[in-house]
Design a protein around this motif. Structure first.
Motif, PDB file in Angstrom:
ATOM      1  N   LEU A  14       0.830  -1.311   0.038  1.00 59.25           N
ATOM      2  CA  LEU A  14       0.083   0.239   0.093  1.00 59.25           C
ATOM      3  C   LEU A  14       0.885   1.344   0.045  1.00 59.25           C
ATOM      4  O   LEU A  14       0.577   2.296  -0.704  1.00 59.25           O
ATOM      5  CB  LEU A  14      -1.106  -0.010   1.326  1.00 59.25           C
ATOM      6  CG  LEU A  14      -2.030  -1.180   1.231  1.00 59.25           C
ATOM      7  CD1 LEU A  14      -2.809  -0.938   2.582  1.00 59.25           C
ATOM      8  CD2 LEU A  14      -3.023  -0.714   0.015  1.00 59.25           C
ATOM      9  N   PHE A  15       1.952   1.266   0.849  1.00 54.86           N
ATOM     10  CA  PHE A  15       2.749   2.447   1.042  1.00 54.86           C
ATOM     11  C   PHE A  15       3.554   2.722  -0.328  1.00 54.86           C
ATOM     12  O   PHE A  15       3.717   3.841  -0.905  1.00 54.86           O
ATOM     13  CB  PHE A  15       3.858   2.404   1.934  1.00 54.86           C
ATOM     14  CG  PHE A  15       3.260   2.792   3.594  1.00 54.86           C
ATOM     15  CD1 PHE A  15       2.701   4.255   3.371  1.00 54.86           C
ATOM     16  CD2 PHE A  15       3.469   2.161   4.672  1.00 54.86           C
ATOM     17  CE1 PHE A  15       2.283   4.634   4.586  1.00 54.86           C
ATOM     18  CE2 PHE A  15       2.863   2.668   5.689  1.00 54.86           C
ATOM     19  CZ  PHE A  15       2.335   3.995   5.714  1.00 54.86           C
ATOM     20  N   LEU A  16       3.903   1.446  -0.901  1.00 57.41           N
ATOM     21  CA  LEU A  16       4.726   1.482  -2.301  1.00 57.41           C
ATOM     22  C   LEU A  16       4.067   2.076  -3.155  1.00 57.41           C
ATOM     23  O   LEU A  16       4.484   3.063  -3.972  1.00 57.41           O
ATOM     24  CB  LEU A  16       5.175   0.111  -2.665  1.00 57.41           C
ATOM     25  CG  LEU A  16       6.164   0.164  -3.905  1.00 57.41           C
ATOM     26  CD1 LEU A  16       7.452   0.926  -3.295  1.00 57.41           C
ATOM     27  CD2 LEU A  16       6.608  -1.387  -4.031  1.00 57.41           C
ATOM     28  N   SER A  17       2.775   1.799  -3.509  1.00 57.19           N
ATOM     29  CA  SER A  17       1.997   2.233  -4.430  1.00 57.19           C
ATOM     30  C   SER A  17       1.795   3.897  -4.121  1.00 57.19           C
ATOM     31  O   SER A  17       1.514   4.524  -5.151  1.00 57.19           O
ATOM     32  CB  SER A  17       0.739   1.403  -4.785  1.00 57.19           C
ATOM     33  OG  SER A  17      -0.349   1.543  -3.500  1.00 57.19           O
ATOM     34  N   GLY A  18       1.522   4.027  -2.800  1.00 59.31           N
ATOM     35  CA  GLY A  18       1.427   5.712  -2.673  1.00 59.31           C
ATOM     36  C   GLY A  18       2.449   6.238  -3.034  1.00 59.31           C
ATOM     37  O   GLY A  18       2.194   7.392  -3.494  1.00 59.31           O
ATOM     38  N   LEU A  19       3.644   5.827  -2.853  1.00 58.52           N
ATOM     39  CA  LEU A  19       4.934   6.481  -3.011  1.00 58.52           C
ATOM     40  C   LEU A  19       4.957   6.753  -4.522  1.00 58.52           C
ATOM     41  O   LEU A  19       5.457   7.688  -5.139  1.00 58.52           O
ATOM     42  CB  LEU A  19       5.861   5.655  -2.534  1.00 58.52           C
ATOM     43  CG  LEU A  19       6.438   5.852  -1.012  1.00 58.52           C
ATOM     44  CD1 LEU A  19       7.392   4.818  -0.606  1.00 58.52           C
ATOM     45  CD2 LEU A  19       6.903   7.235  -0.628  1.00 58.52           C
ATOM     46  N   GLN A  20       4.612   5.647  -5.269  1.00 56.47           N
ATOM     47  CA  GLN A  20       4.574   5.645  -6.714  1.00 56.47           C
ATOM     48  C   GLN A  20       3.710   6.708  -7.312  1.00 56.47           C
ATOM     49  O   GLN A  20       3.814   7.366  -8.306  1.00 56.47           O
ATOM     50  CB  GLN A  20       4.533   4.338  -7.492  1.00 56.47           C
ATOM     51  CG  GLN A  20       5.735   3.697  -7.270  1.00 56.47           C
ATOM     52  CD  GLN A  20       5.581   1.911  -7.356  1.00 56.47           C
ATOM     53  OE1 GLN A  20       4.530   1.580  -7.304  1.00 56.47           O
ATOM     54  NE2 GLN A  20       6.641   1.303  -7.403  1.00 56.47           N
ATOM     55  N   GLY A  21       2.678   7.068  -6.516  1.00 55.31           N
ATOM     56  CA  GLY A  21       1.836   8.111  -6.926  1.00 55.31           C
ATOM     57  C   GLY A  21       2.060   9.590  -6.887  1.00 55.31           C
ATOM     58  O   GLY A  21       1.394  10.540  -7.339  1.00 55.31           O
ATOM     59  N   ILE A  22       3.315   9.692  -6.031  1.00 57.71           N
ATOM     60  CA  ILE A  22       3.791  10.917  -5.730  1.00 57.71           C
ATOM     61  C   ILE A  22       4.496  11.581  -7.129  1.00 57.71           C
ATOM     62  O   ILE A  22       5.347  10.797  -7.651  1.00 57.71           O
ATOM     63  CB  ILE A  22       4.794  11.220  -4.438  1.00 57.71           C
ATOM     64  CG1 ILE A  22       3.958  10.614  -3.407  1.00 57.71           C
ATOM     65  CG2 ILE A  22       5.272  12.478  -4.446  1.00 57.71           C
ATOM     66  CD1 ILE A  22       4.731  10.813  -2.392  1.00 57.71           C
TER      67      ILE A  22
END
Lengths: 297, 277
Positions: free
Chosen positions: A182-190
């Motif tokens: 979840l965090f990884l996909s959040g980071l990739q969204g920045i």
């Protein structure tokens, strides 16, 4: 023409209802009705082995809880585990995700290994840990002896203090990968422009984390937060397989207590009232989590 | 100077990741290795690598341990039925929520997602009583139906998300061609939602395959138990690490295999996104 369009719309609505009907039927029978029934049962005395039908007894179940040492212990353990595990989930999942995020090339192996525990049956993993942590032939103790730390070899799961930590460690081990995704996909969204701009402004390391990454992840924090709260409060498989709540009541949690009362003592009424408390806790923590992550925005 | 520093950071990063990855992988590898060891080796010399590779444990599981195979088939039956029913129900409901809105459908969707928040413990007690009265305890159906509520809400969320992004024109042109709503869903929309169906299948598969709480509460007979519960109860009877390791290895391989296939899709998606971005 107007009529056919309206008729067509009407027909579609009917199909729409028809399409969700089977799902609604299943969820009504297995969620709505049970939740309502649990609510009623929590105000009843109902031993499934002896009583023909539930008997209303007001708030007696809830009064009984305050005198039930095992319940009090289960409640305090659940709260303590939740605080510790929640913190560890967030900190570890975010750290792993950051490490994976900055490792752009050849991260396939690392990513797969961190995610892998999620897909394997949790109960079997716990079984595996019970023998790795065993006193005589556990590989952990053997390893400690081999590297000359034999004084630290220990019967990990029968000592109350270490058993509690191992319940936490194994639970984290099995579930943290999901938070990491979840965090990884959040980071990739920045957006990458944001990162570049921050680097030009001289934001590096910890500063970047504090001023760029965390504020831009508030949406992700809300999702991971809810997920982590649920994982912590619904903790059952790990203590059930590793320690059965023991030694003594050292690792008993609310979920285990409900299981014991309902499916071992058949005290369906009392178990329901504890389930009622647990559900209330889940709701309170979820709302609290939403409120906090909203405020950060 | 800056370059050297960057290199150092990158090396430290890789080392940290390697260490973390090993923490996650080693227990599973240890289990697989143990399944190839003979009992004497397991108890007398606790080592990580097998000294002598042997298939004796697998021989026991397949040839003599009829009950292990029974647990295994139970798991397969429960998992496959739950996932197939979920695929059907969620592709219907997801389509309805995305393309066939009716009065109150949004509220219904919200309440279905709300189900995810309820702890199973609050639901299992009435289900147990209900299944007892209907004679469904210790039957496949009695185990399959409650598993649906575990995976259905999330699956509907996924299918709805995919259907809602499919263009309106497709639907209209199918209508003009004289397709009924059912035909449009089955022939035109469903094939386009393949990706969502794969996600529903994979996530549903490993959720039910490893499910413990429902089966632990509703399956009390040995003959109906899935492997995730049955193995944890073996402790006292035939507590043989080698055989147990073999049985565990056999039951973690299907979800890991399916995950590995899915993972490459995920990576492809990420790489694609990176190129486009």
């Amino acid at each position: 023409m107007q009529n056919t369009i309206r008729g067509r719309k009407r027909e579609k609505e009917l199909w729409g209802i028809l399409f969700v009907l089977p799902t609604c039927l299943v969820l009504f029978l297995f969620v709505v009705y049970p939740i309502a029934y649990t609510g009623i049962l929590s105000f009843c005395d109902y031993n499934f082995a002896f009583d023909k039908r539930p008997k209303f007894n007001g708030f007696n179940n809830f009064k009984a809880m305050t005198e039930d040492i095992q319940f009090v212990r289960a409640l305090s353990n659940t709260l303590v585990f939740t605080v510790i595990m929640f913190t560890l989930f967030i900190v570890l999942a975010l750290s792993f995700a950051l490490l994976l995020f900055y490792k752009k090339k050849r991260s396939w192996f690392y990513r797969t290994s961190i995610f892998m525990p999620i897909v394997v049956p949790a109960s079997l993993i716990c079984l595996l840990f019970t023998w790795m942590l065993a006193d005589n032939f556990g590989i952990l103790n053997k390893f400690l002896i081999n590297i000359g730390l034999s004084k630290y070899a220990h019967n990990w799961l029968t000592d109350a203090k270490t058993a509690r930590w191992w319940v936490i460690i194994v639970s984290i081990w099995g579930k943290v990968g999901f938070g990491t995704i979840l965090f990884l996909s959040g980071l990739q969204g920045i957006s990458s422009e944001l990162f570049e701009a921050a680097e030009i402004d001289g934001a590096v390391g910890f500063k970047k984390l504090l001023y760029i990454i965390i504020p831009n992840l508030s949406e992700t924090f809300a999702v991971v937060g809810i997920w982590a709260v649920l994982q912590c409060l619904k903790l059952f498989v790990t203590p059930n397989v590793l320690t059965k709540g023991g030694p003594g009541n050292a690792t008993i949690v609310l979920y285990q207590k409900i299981y014991n009362e309902a499916f071992m003592n058949y005290e369906m009424g009392y178990a329901s009232s504890i389930a009622f408390i647990l559900t209330a806790l889940v709701m309170i923590f979820s709302i609290l989590n939403l409120k906090i992550s909203r405020r950060e925005e | 100077m800056a370059r050297r520093r960057r290199l150092l950071t990158s090396v430290l990063q890789s080392l940290a990741l390697l260490f973390i990855s090993l923490l996650f992988v080693l227990p599973i590898v240890f289990c697989i290795f143990t399944s190839f060891k003979e009992s004497i080796e397991i108890i007398k010399e606790v080592t990580f690598f097998p000294k002598k590779w042997s298939l004796v444990n697998y021989d026991y599981v397949f040839v003599r341990g009829a009950k292990y195979l029974k647990y295994y088939t139970n798991t397969i039956i429960i998992t496959m039925s739950s996932v197939i029913v979920t695929l059907l129900l969620s592709s219907l409901a997801g389509y309805s929520f995305a393309k066939l809105p009716f009065k109150g459908s949004n509220a219904l969707l919200a309440s279905i997602l709300f189900v995810l928040a309820f702890p199973l413990a609050a639901i299992l007690i009435p289900i147990y009583i209900m299944e007892y009265n209907l004679g469904l305890l210790n039957t496949y159906i009695g185990l399959i139906l409650p598993n649906l509520l575990l995976i259905l809400p999330f699956s509907i969320f996924i299918t709805r998300g995919t259907f809602i992004n499919l263009s309106r024109e497709l639907e209209d042109s199918a209508e003009i061609d004289g397709c009924s709503v059912l035909q449009t869903w089955w022939k035109i929309m469903l094939p386009l939602a393949q990706n969502a169906l794969v996600i529903v299948f994979v996530s549903g598969f490993y959720s039910v395959w490893g499910e413990y709480t429902i089966s632990k509460s509703l399956a009390t007979k040995d003959s109906i138990m899935p492997i995730s519960v049955a193995l944890t109860l073996l402790k006292s009877e035939d507590w043989n690490y080698g055989v147990l390791a073999a049985a565990i290895t056999m039951s973690i391989i299907p979800p890991i295999t399916i995950f590995a296939i899915f993972q490459t899709r995920l990576v492809e998606g990420m790489v694609e996104g990176a190129i486009k971005g």
